[in-house]
Structures are given as structure tokens and as C-alpha cells.
Motif scaffolding. Structure first.
Motif, mmCIF file in Angstrom:
data_model
loop_
_atom_site.group_PDB
_atom_site.id
_atom_site.type_symbol
_atom_site.label_atom_id
_atom_site.label_comp_id
_atom_site.label_asym_id
_atom_site.label_seq_id
_atom_site.Cartn_x
_atom_site.Cartn_y
_atom_site.Cartn_z
ATOM 1 N N PRO A 193 0.845 -1.209 0.000
ATOM 2 C CA PRO A 193 0.000 0.000 0.000
ATOM 3 C C PRO A 193 0.877 1.255 0.000
ATOM 4 O O PRO A 193 2.007 1.232 0.465
ATOM 5 N N PRO A 194 0.331 2.329 -0.503
ATOM 6 C CA PRO A 194 1.112 3.574 -0.490
ATOM 7 C C PRO A 194 1.313 4.050 0.947
ATOM 8 O O PRO A 194 0.520 3.751 1.835
ATOM 9 N N PRO A 195 2.390 4.789 1.175
ATOM 10 C CA PRO A 195 2.620 5.297 2.545
ATOM 11 C C PRO A 195 1.512 6.282 2.949
ATOM 12 O O PRO A 195 0.978 7.006 2.119
ATOM 13 N N LEU A 196 1.195 6.287 4.204
ATOM 14 C CA LEU A 196 0.193 7.214 4.727
ATOM 15 C C LEU A 196 0.813 8.595 4.908
ATOM 16 O O LEU A 196 1.990 8.731 5.294
ATOM 17 N N PRO A 197 0.054 9.656 4.643
ATOM 18 C CA PRO A 197 0.605 11.002 4.834
ATOM 19 C C PRO A 197 0.838 11.278 6.316
ATOM 20 O O PRO A 197 0.108 10.791 7.178
ATOM 21 N N ARG A 198 1.810 12.076 6.617
ATOM 22 C CA ARG A 198 2.108 12.400 8.017
ATOM 23 C C ARG A 198 1.565 13.740 8.395
ATOM 24 O O ARG A 198 1.421 14.662 7.833
#
Length: 109
Positions: A104-109
Motif C-alpha cells: 500500500p502507499p505510505p500514509l501522509p504524516r
């Protein structure tokens, strides 16, 4: 329920027939990269003209083509070509590899 009804109909049409000595040989066929186990009585006329009706026999959950071992010769004797197929992941048909998905794509911080 429908399969049972079809079987009873066919059985009533070929009642009184004895078990023939014909075989129900196995073969393998690769479809979409999966090797399938198939059993075929062949054309009852013996000439492979394709004129005989065909019954495709599918087993139930956790079954295999052996479920039809006693029925297929009777169908052939009644003039019907019987083809049984082990479903993917059951019997002697291969189980395909589990699908691989991208991470999965990285989650925004």
C-alpha cells in the motif's frame, strides 16, 4: 437440487443398463497457467464425430472427479459423452499461487 434432478432424469432414461467395461481415463490440460485434471469417456459412437450429447460433470465442495466414476460409464452406455473436471484447488487440479499485491502507499504524516 438442480443437479440431483438432472441426474434422476438421466438415470430414469438409462435404467436397466448394466455397468459397462468402458474406462473413464484421465488427462491434464493447462488453462491460464493452471494444470487441470480432466476425465473423459470419449465419444460413445467411437468416431469422435462430436454428434453425441455431452454432459459436463462438476463435483461438489471438497470433491473430485472420482465422484462420477460410477455414473460416467452409464452415461456413455446411454449415448452421452461424459467429461468430468476437478475444480481449481480440488482433486488433482493444481492450486494456483496466492496473488501478490503491491504494498500500500505510505500514509501522509
Amino acid at each position: 437440487m438442480m443437479i440431483s434432478l438432472v441426474f434422476l432424469l438421466l438415470a430414469s432414461q438409462i435404467s436397466g443398463l448394466s455397468l459397462p467395461s468402458t474406462s473413464f481415463p484421465a488427462s491434464r490440460l493447462v488453462l491460464n497457467g493452471v494444470e487441470h485434471h480432466i476425465r473423459d469417456t470419449g465419444d460413445p459412437a467411437g468416431d469422435d464425430s462430436g454428434s453425441a450429447p455431452v454432459a459436463v460433470l462438476l463435483h461438489g465442495f471438497a470433491g473430485n472427479t472420482d465422484s462420477w466414476e460410477d455414473v460416467a460409464p452409464l452415461l456413455r452406455q446411454g449415448g452421452v459423452r461424459a467429461i468430468a473436471v476437478d475444480r481449481v484447488g480440488f482433486g488433482r487440479t493444481e492450486r494456483p499461487p496466492a496473488p501478490t499485491l503491491p504494498p500500500p502507499p505510505p500514509l501522509p504524516r
